[in-house]
Design a protein around this motif. Structure first.
Motif, PDB file in Angstrom:
ATOM      1  N   GLY A 175     -13.360 -41.365  22.032  1.00 25.69           N
ATOM      2  CA  GLY A 175     -13.859 -40.391  22.985  1.00 25.69           C
ATOM      3  C   GLY A 175     -14.716 -39.304  22.382  1.00 25.69           C
ATOM      4  N   GLY A 176     -14.593 -39.071  21.088  1.00 27.99           N
ATOM      5  CA  GLY A 176     -15.358 -37.989  20.442  1.00 27.99           C
ATOM      6  C   GLY A 176     -14.422 -37.013  19.764  1.00 27.99           C
ATOM      7  N   THR A 177     -13.604 -36.322  20.558  1.00 26.20           N
ATOM      8  CA  THR A 177     -12.688 -35.345  19.965  1.00 26.20           C
ATOM      9  C   THR A 177     -11.579 -36.023  19.168  1.00 26.20           C
ATOM     10  N   ASP A 178     -11.273 -37.282  19.471  1.00 24.60           N
ATOM     11  CA  ASP A 178     -10.255 -37.986  18.692  1.00 24.60           C
ATOM     12  C   ASP A 178     -10.689 -38.124  17.235  1.00 24.60           C
ATOM     13  N   VAL A 179     -11.947 -38.528  17.019  1.00 25.58           N
ATOM     14  CA  VAL A 179     -12.464 -38.701  15.664  1.00 25.58           C
ATOM     15  C   VAL A 179     -12.897 -37.366  15.054  1.00 25.58           C
ATOM     16  N   ASN A 180     -13.535 -36.519  15.853  1.00 21.39           N
ATOM     17  CA  ASN A 180     -14.094 -35.270  15.325  1.00 21.39           C
ATOM     18  C   ASN A 180     -13.068 -34.158  15.134  1.00 21.39           C
ATOM     19  N   GLU A 181     -12.050 -34.117  15.981  1.00 25.83           N
ATOM     20  CA  GLU A 181     -11.099 -33.008  15.955  1.00 25.83           C
ATOM     21  C   GLU A 181      -9.664 -33.466  15.663  1.00 25.83           C
ATOM     22  N   ASP A 182      -9.120 -34.356  16.475  1.00 26.25           N
ATOM     23  CA  ASP A 182      -7.711 -34.759  16.352  1.00 26.25           C
ATOM     24  C   ASP A 182      -7.408 -35.430  15.018  1.00 26.25           C
ATOM     25  N   ALA A 183      -8.396 -36.103  14.440  1.00 25.19           N
ATOM     26  CA  ALA A 183      -8.176 -36.785  13.167  1.00 25.19           C
ATOM     27  C   ALA A 183      -7.840 -35.811  12.040  1.00 25.19           C
ATOM     28  N   CYS A 198     -35.988 -27.791  35.032  1.00 27.02           N
ATOM     29  CA  CYS A 198     -35.849 -26.757  34.003  1.00 27.02           C
ATOM     30  C   CYS A 198     -36.860 -26.976  32.882  1.00 27.02           C
ATOM     31  N   PHE A 199     -36.940 -26.015  31.986  1.00 25.17           N
ATOM     32  CA  PHE A 199     -37.881 -26.072  30.861  1.00 25.17           C
ATOM     33  C   PHE A 199     -37.331 -26.914  29.721  1.00 25.17           C
ATOM     34  N   VAL A 200     -36.069 -26.649  29.350  1.00 32.96           N
ATOM     35  CA  VAL A 200     -35.422 -27.339  28.238  1.00 32.96           C
ATOM     36  C   VAL A 200     -33.924 -27.439  28.529  1.00 32.96           C
ATOM     37  N   VAL A 201     -33.303 -28.548  28.133  1.00 29.31           N
ATOM     38  CA  VAL A 201     -31.843 -28.678  28.150  1.00 29.31           C
ATOM     39  C   VAL A 201     -31.327 -28.396  26.744  1.00 29.31           C
ATOM     40  N   VAL A 202     -30.322 -27.535  26.638  1.00 29.41           N
ATOM     41  CA  VAL A 202     -29.754 -27.199  25.333  1.00 29.41           C
ATOM     42  C   VAL A 202     -28.305 -27.687  25.265  1.00 29.41           C
ATOM     43  N   ASN A 203     -27.847 -27.943  24.044  1.00 30.51           N
ATOM     44  CA  ASN A 203     -26.464 -28.339  23.803  1.00 30.51           C
ATOM     45  C   ASN A 203     -25.944 -27.514  22.630  1.00 30.51           C
ATOM     46  N   SER A 204     -24.801 -26.852  22.830  1.00 31.20           N
ATOM     47  CA  SER A 204     -24.262 -25.971  21.793  1.00 31.20           C
ATOM     48  C   SER A 204     -22.862 -26.391  21.346  1.00 31.20           C
ATOM     49  N   SER A 205     -22.472 -27.616  21.621  1.00 33.27           N
ATOM     50  CA  SER A 205     -21.107 -28.063  21.385  1.00 33.27           C
ATOM     51  C   SER A 205     -20.723 -28.054  19.910  1.00 33.27           C
ATOM     52  N   VAL A 206     -19.447 -27.815  19.667  1.00 38.68           N
ATOM     53  CA  VAL A 206     -18.878 -27.926  18.334  1.00 38.68           C
ATOM     54  C   VAL A 206     -18.640 -29.399  18.004  1.00 38.68           C
ATOM     55  N   SER A 207     -18.322 -30.183  19.023  1.00 37.47           N
ATOM     56  CA  SER A 207     -18.011 -31.596  18.840  1.00 37.47           C
ATOM     57  C   SER A 207     -18.528 -32.389  20.031  1.00 37.47           C
ATOM     58  N   GLU A 208     -19.148 -33.532  19.752  1.00 40.35           N
ATOM     59  CA  GLU A 208     -19.608 -34.445  20.807  1.00 40.35           C
ATOM     60  C   GLU A 208     -19.394 -35.879  20.352  1.00 40.35           C
ATOM     61  N   GLY A 209     -19.029 -36.737  21.299  1.00 35.76           N
ATOM     62  CA  GLY A 209     -19.055 -38.162  21.025  1.00 35.76           C
ATOM     63  C   GLY A 209     -20.488 -38.627  21.221  1.00 35.76           C
ATOM     64  N   MET A 210     -20.928 -38.668  22.453  1.00 32.49           N
ATOM     65  CA  MET A 210     -22.327 -38.875  22.803  1.00 32.49           C
ATOM     66  C   MET A 210     -22.562 -38.126  24.095  1.00 32.49           C
ATOM     67  N   SER A 211     -23.372 -37.086  24.058  1.00 30.70           N
ATOM     68  CA  SER A 211     -23.558 -36.189  25.189  1.00 30.70           C
ATOM     69  C   SER A 211     -24.328 -36.852  26.321  1.00 30.70           C
ATOM     70  N   ALA A 212     -23.683 -37.001  27.473  1.00 32.96           N
ATOM     71  CA  ALA A 212     -24.356 -37.560  28.644  1.00 32.96           C
ATOM     72  C   ALA A 212     -25.470 -36.629  29.113  1.00 32.96           C
ATOM     73  N   ALA A 213     -25.269 -35.309  28.981  1.00 28.55           N
ATOM     74  CA  ALA A 213     -26.294 -34.352  29.412  1.00 28.55           C
ATOM     75  C   ALA A 213     -27.583 -34.541  28.621  1.00 28.55           C
ATOM     76  N   GLN A 271     -13.623 -24.407  24.988  1.00 28.36           N
ATOM     77  CA  GLN A 271     -14.081 -23.932  23.688  1.00 28.36           C
ATOM     78  C   GLN A 271     -14.868 -24.960  22.903  1.00 28.36           C
ATOM     79  N   VAL A 272     -14.522 -26.244  23.026  1.00 30.12           N
ATOM     80  CA  VAL A 272     -15.216 -27.252  22.242  1.00 30.12           C
ATOM     81  C   VAL A 272     -16.703 -27.320  22.607  1.00 30.12           C
ATOM     82  N   LYS A 273     -17.061 -26.899  23.815  1.00 33.03           N
ATOM     83  CA  LYS A 273     -18.468 -26.880  24.232  1.00 33.03           C
ATOM     84  C   LYS A 273     -19.180 -25.610  23.777  1.00 33.03           C
ATOM     85  N   ASP A 274     -18.435 -24.596  23.377  1.00 38.46           N
ATOM     86  CA  ASP A 274     -18.960 -23.351  22.794  1.00 38.46           C
ATOM     87  C   ASP A 274     -20.134 -22.748  23.579  1.00 38.46           C
TER      88      ASP A 274
END
Length: 313
Positions: A83-91, A242-257, A176-179
């Motif tokens: 899922g993303g957080t399993d490898v990036n955080e829970d591990a 919009c002009f630009v889409v931004v992503n500020s996440s601390v952890s992502e598997g693969m961002s659908a946005a 918080q993980v999306k920061d």
């Protein structure tokens, strides 16, 4: 085949959207896929009763810990999707790491969205090498053709008369993980220099305590707006305008946005983390940034050219 699919189905989260899409594909292939919320079960014994009652032949879990641990010890074969957080955080937590290692021992296969996620999983659980496969996510965008952009700006209290209006859109659930607060100060300062620049955060209130913190911060930050959850078709229309889409996440598997922005040919600015770097090729399909100041400085220097740069033109 009759399949049990376990995933965390918290509304409007990436895992919930991914789970619905996976189920749709499985059913289109002729299988019966029963999707259940992993949070509704506390132990594998409850799943054992469900398997027996529903006569499931196989199972699938999205998120190695939250879903996968519930499938241990049953006689039916199962696979897992990271899922993303399993490898990036829970591990990084010893107890969870051990549980997930045991899940991978028993699983017939595992799916990672990116090569980098696969490599991280191999490093954590070397015994799983050979059973982890890479399959990127698929997305579909359906902008609401009747969506009124000017009404949206008015509702967001954005000055529509500003010359060359630049809306930077951050799509995320408030957790918080999306920061989401990571960029607030930098954009607020930029807005005070250039009133045509706005940061708009759109997403559901996932974490009530953190949501209160975000609302308080946004309220005292000029040029930053917070919008609640929206129907997917309306959200896609906002992305398209919009002009630009931004992503500020601390952890992502693969961002659908991020994928949806690319599909709509909207520039992307993403925090330089492994999940984002696996999707965004810097200065070709978007821009990666390491801190808010770098993001704003890069955007200021390129100004209108940022759209062309992010699209590789």
């Amino acid at each position: 085949m009759r399949l049990l699919f376990l995933a965390v189905l918290r509304p409007h989260t990436g895992n919930a959207v991914t789970a619905q899409r996976v189920r749709a594909h499985l059913e289109a292939a002729g299988h019966v896929c029963v999707l259940k919320d992993a949070f509704d079960f506390e132990s594998p014994s409850e799943i054992a009763n469900l398997i027996l009652a529903e006569n499931f032949e196989a199972a699938l879990a999205l998120h190695l810990y939250r879903g996968g641990r519930l499938l241990q010890g049953h006689r039916i074969p199962f696979g897992v999707i990271f899922g993303g957080t399993d490898v990036n955080e829970d591990a990084n937590q010893r107890d969870k790491n051990t549980v997930m290692g045991r899940v991978l021992e028993e699983a017939r296969f595992a799916v990672a969205f990116t090569e980098s996620m696969k490599e991280m999983a191999h490093a954590q659980w070397p015994h799983a090498k050979g059973k982890i496969y890479v399959q990127s996510q698929g997305i579909a965008t359906t902008p609401n053709a009747a969506f009124n952009w000017n009404t949206f700006l008015q509702r967001s209290e954005i000055n529509q008369s500003a010359d060359n209006l630049h809306i930077f859109l951050l799509i995320c659930g408030l957790r918080q993980v999306k920061d989401p607060l990571y960029l607030v100060d930098a954009f607020s300062e930029w807005h005070q220099e250039e009133p045509n620049v706005y940061l708009v955060i759109v997403g559901p209130e996932v974490d009530p305590v953190f949501t209160r913190e975000v609302k308080a911060k946004v309220k005292r930050s000029p040029g930053v707006r917070l919008i609640g959850e929206m129907p997917q078709e309306d959200l896609h229309a906002v992305v398209k305008n919009c002009f630009v889409v931004v992503n500020s996440s601390v952890s992502e598997g693969m961002s659908a946005a991020i994928l949806e922005a690319m599909d709509l040919e909207v520039p992307v600015l993403a925090r330089n983390i492994p999940g984002n770097a696996a999707v965004v090729k810097h200065e070709v399909t978007g821009l990666l940034f390491s801190n808010p100041q770098v993001l704003v400085l890069s955007a200021k220097r390129q100004n209108d050219r940022i759209a062309y740069s992010c699209l590789g033109a």
